[in-house]
Design a protein around this motif. Sequence first.
Motif, PDB file in Angstrom:
ATOM      1  N   ARG A   1       2.296  -7.381  -1.853  1.00 17.19           N
ATOM      2  CA  ARG A   1       0.605  -6.726  -1.313  1.00 17.19           C
ATOM      3  C   ARG A   1       1.519  -5.745  -0.903  1.00 17.19           C
ATOM      4  O   ARG A   1       0.281  -4.693  -0.142  1.00 17.19           O
ATOM      5  N   ILE A   2       2.230  -4.718  -0.811  1.00 16.75           N
ATOM      6  CA  ILE A   2       2.592  -3.624  -0.861  1.00 16.75           C
ATOM      7  C   ILE A   2       1.566  -2.390  -1.090  1.00 16.75           C
ATOM      8  O   ILE A   2       2.073  -1.330  -0.540  1.00 16.75           O
TER       9      ILE A   2
ATOM     10  N   LEU B   1       0.306  -1.306   0.975  1.00 15.30           N
ATOM     11  CA  LEU B   1       0.417   0.343   2.029  1.00 15.30           C
ATOM     12  C   LEU B   1       0.252   2.008   1.701  1.00 15.30           C
ATOM     13  O   LEU B   1       0.313   2.470   2.092  1.00 15.30           O
ATOM     14  N   LYS B   2       0.253   1.057  -0.098  1.00 18.10           N
ATOM     15  CA  LYS B   2       0.457   2.291  -0.995  1.00 18.10           C
ATOM     16  C   LYS B   2      -1.323   2.823  -0.789  1.00 18.10           C
ATOM     17  O   LYS B   2      -0.898   5.092  -0.626  1.00 18.10           O
TER      18      LYS B   2
ATOM     19  N   LEU C   1      -2.641   2.816   1.896  1.00 21.03           N
ATOM     20  CA  LEU C   1      -3.410   3.629   2.982  1.00 21.03           C
ATOM     21  C   LEU C   1      -1.887   4.898   3.224  1.00 21.03           C
ATOM     22  O   LEU C   1      -2.547   6.617   3.868  1.00 21.03           O
ATOM     23  N   LEU C   2      -0.899   5.362   2.380  1.00 15.94           N
ATOM     24  CA  LEU C   2      -0.005   6.192   1.921  1.00 15.94           C
ATOM     25  C   LEU C   2      -1.142   7.525   1.648  1.00 15.94           C
ATOM     26  O   LEU C   2      -1.559   8.765   1.597  1.00 15.94           O
TER      27      LEU C   2
ATOM     28  N   MET D   1      -3.965   9.023   3.760  1.00 16.35           N
ATOM     29  CA  MET D   1      -3.323  10.224   4.224  1.00 16.35           C
ATOM     30  C   MET D   1      -3.744  11.744   3.748  1.00 16.35           C
ATOM     31  O   MET D   1      -3.550  12.171   4.503  1.00 16.35           O
ATOM     32  N   ASP D   2      -3.497  11.887   2.310  1.00 18.13           N
ATOM     33  CA  ASP D   2      -3.180  13.048   2.024  1.00 18.13           C
ATOM     34  C   ASP D   2      -4.910  13.652   1.796  1.00 18.13           C
ATOM     35  O   ASP D   2      -4.931  14.612   1.559  1.00 18.13           O
TER      36      ASP D   2
END
Lengths: 104, 104
Positions: free
Chosen positions: A91-92, A95-96, A98-99, A102-103
């Motif tokens: 499920r990470i 997180l990816k 989300l990262l 940010m771009d």
Amino acid sequence: MIENEIFRALADPTRRAIFEKLAAGSMNASGLREGMEISQPAMSQHLAVLRSAGLVREERQGRFVNYEVDPEGLALIAQWLAKYRAYWPARIEALKVLLKDMDQ
Amino acid sequence: MIENEIFRALADPTRRAIFEKLAAGSMNASGLREGMEISQPAMSQHLAVLRSAGLVREERQGRFVNYEVDPEGLALIAQWLAKYRAYWPARIEALKVLLKDMDQ
DNA sequence: GAATCACATAAGTACGTGCTTATCTGTTAC
DNA sequence: GTAACAGATAAGCACGTACTTATGTGATTC
């Protein structure tokens, strides 16, 4: 060891609530107390703990003191967490995403 | 609130050391004690705290109990951290690289 | 089945932590 | 300057936590 102070600071639910409130927008101590049912000295003490953990930083503004999230503390947690990336579950992926957000 | 248990569990340096040791390879309680100068009951108590926080899980193997990192707890920290991504500093780039590495 | 081993649990204790009330410090307003 | 205000610090107290020693529990070995 600052890592210790960070986790100790976040171990208290009241302090996490304060931090969360600050994350939504910087504020002075009186503002933080609103709707929190916490005494003035207690708030002051909690802020001191968060500050010494590098999770929060302050800035005097006249007779007020403005508090805001200090990215330094968050970065240290991220670093700590990164050490164990071998165990992060699938499920990470979230997180990816989300990262990636940010771009923009 | 499990989030509370996680941060409380990690607030103790001895418990973080145990967790770190487990992250390097699953092990039983006796193995964990080696080179740690900690009594058997103390170790058992620490493992119980880590376990109830979802940071560690156990598996009976005969008269031994094998302990290993539970990704569940780490995922919850990652989720908590993700909430404050707006404050992550530039060096978070390193984290992105790590995440990219996981794909291989 | 009795001894041994790996570990958990119980109970007690020393110390840490989060709160309280009281007071101090620094800034503003009159 | 003095009164009011925002916040920090001091001291004391109730409770939590990490340890200790002692004992319990389940599995293995002979």
